[in-house]
Design an enzyme around this catalytic site. Structure first.
Site, short mmCIF file in Angstrom:
data_model
loop_
_atom_site.label_atom_id
_atom_site.label_comp_id
_atom_site.label_asym_id
_atom_site.label_seq_id
_atom_site.Cartn_x
_atom_site.Cartn_y
_atom_site.Cartn_z
N ASP A 120 26.25 9.19 22.95
CA ASP A 120 26.33 8.62 24.29
C ASP A 120 26.60 9.71 25.33
O ASP A 120 27.22 10.74 25.03
CB ASP A 120 27.47 7.59 24.36
N SER A 146 22.77 -3.18 18.56
CA SER A 146 22.70 -2.12 17.56
C SER A 146 21.71 -2.47 16.45
O SER A 146 21.57 -3.63 16.07
CB SER A 146 24.07 -1.87 16.93
N GLY A 147 21.06 -1.40 15.94
CA GLY A 147 20.14 -1.59 14.82
C GLY A 147 19.02 -2.55 15.14
O GLY A 147 18.56 -3.29 14.29
N GLY A 164 26.41 0.65 15.75
CA GLY A 164 26.18 2.06 15.50
C GLY A 164 27.30 2.91 16.05
O GLY A 164 28.39 2.42 16.40
N ASP A 165 27.02 4.21 16.17
CA ASP A 165 28.05 5.14 16.62
C ASP A 165 28.44 4.88 18.08
O ASP A 165 29.54 5.24 18.50
CB ASP A 165 27.56 6.57 16.43
N GLY A 166 27.56 4.21 18.85
CA GLY A 166 27.90 3.89 20.23
C GLY A 166 29.05 2.90 20.33
O GLY A 166 29.97 3.09 21.13
N VAL A 167 29.01 1.84 19.52
CA VAL A 167 30.09 0.85 19.59
C VAL A 167 31.38 1.44 19.01
O VAL A 167 32.48 1.13 19.47
CB VAL A 167 29.70 -0.46 18.87
N ASP A 187 35.85 20.00 9.47
CA ASP A 187 36.91 19.30 8.74
C ASP A 187 37.71 18.50 9.77
O ASP A 187 38.35 19.07 10.65
CB ASP A 187 37.81 20.32 8.03
N ASN A 216 28.37 -4.93 18.78
CA ASN A 216 27.31 -4.62 19.74
C ASN A 216 26.04 -5.32 19.27
O ASN A 216 25.41 -4.90 18.31
CB ASN A 216 27.07 -3.11 19.81
#
Length: 302
Positions: free
Chosen positions: A279, A16-17, A70-73, A220, A13
């Site tokens: 997202d 990102s960042g 990031g967590d989106g991709v 967990d 992505n």
């Protein structure tokens, strides 16, 4: 389990960042090449385009899908990999990087993250699955949230200025001025019903979201269950005081916080959306469930 990794599909992505993902991807791909791995690189015009290209690459054959960003991709990758035997590799380059933190992947060293991919240590983990009222489904790896968190994100998404994290912080301040309890109904495992006014609910497959906030500190990702954290306060002072405790995960000991654990959670609250892995997922009502062993992930050896 250790796997032989000789050919990977790299999904990046570029946004990102704040644009650092492209640099991270280049560094990681260079390391993969150094270690003799063939790389098929994919950069989509948008999330849907990237998913289409990655799906085609997986169809042609690959030892792993390596997501840079990031967590989106990573969320985009999960929609492709859930229920398959193809492992996910992570090169962190986002603002939160909660997936990477959970699995011991360095967040500021793309070469070291690439080494973890090539080393080939995989773990079978659970994923969360959200089923919307219209039947659409979305997989998530970390935390799904509704209530105050989702209202903040809704507001931030409506704002055109400023950019980056500052927009989110301003949206949070605006929502704090309107903090209120919301009429939630939760049904756990089809039987236990909870009708209560709460400020927010977080449902975790893993422990953290938002860049290390331990909102579900006892989650967990191998137990086949989702952890539920509910905040019960309309006091802005008490709510703000929660933030430092969430960094340590000690908020679950406070009177205004309650927790539960379930395999499936049906959630209702009029006018509220659910966000997962940062997202948008869907409007409530929705059913969230833990799916055991849904993902193979390349992680640091333990």
């Amino acid at each position: 389990m250790k796997r032989e990794i000789s050919k990977v599909t790299a999904l990046t992505n570029p946004l990102s960042g704040h644009g650092t993902a492209v640099q991270a991807a280049q560094a990681a791909i260079a390391r993969l090449h150094e270690r003799g791995v063939e790389v098929n690189e994919i950069i989509g015009d948008n999330a849907e385009d990237a998913r289409h290209l990655a799906a085609a690459a997986i169809e042609r054959g690959t030892d792993a899908l390596v997501a840079t960003g990031g967590d989106g991709v990573i969320s985009n990758a999960l929609q492709l990999l859930a229920g398959t035997d193809i492992p996910l590799g992570i090169i962190p380059a986002g603002t939160g990087n909660d997936h990477a933190r959970e699995f011991g992947i360095p967040t500021k060293d793309p070469e070291a993250a690439a080494d973890i991919v090539v080393d080939g240590w995989t773990q079978t983990i659970d994923l969360g699955r959200i089923r919307a009222a219209d039947g659409r489904e979305k997989w998530f790896g970390t935390v799904a949230a509704a209530g105050f968190d989702s209202l903040v994100t809704d507001r931030a998404n409506r704002m055109s200025w400023p950019h980056g994290r500052l927009r989110y912080y301003l949206a949070m301040l605006a929502e704090l001025t309107q903090l209120r309890m919301l009429p939630f109904r939760l049904v756990l495992d089809g039987s236990k019903q909870i009708d209560t006014d709460i400020t927010m609910v977080a449902v975790g497959n893993t422990r953290s979201y938002g860049g290390g906030l331990l909102v579900c500190p006892n989650a967990d990702y191998t137990d086949g269950l989702l952890d539920i954290t509910m905040v019960h306060t309309a006091s802005r002072t008490k709510f703000v005081r929660l933030f430092p405790t969430v960094l340590k995960g000690t908020h679950v000991d406070l009177d205004e916080v309650s927790t539960a654990r379930a395999k499936t959670i049906h959630i209702e609250c009029p006018g509220i959306n659910v966000y997962a892995d940062g997202d948008f997922a869907c409007p409530l009502p929705a059913e969230l469930s833990a799916v055991p062993g849904a993902l193979q992930i390349l992680r640091a050896a333990v």
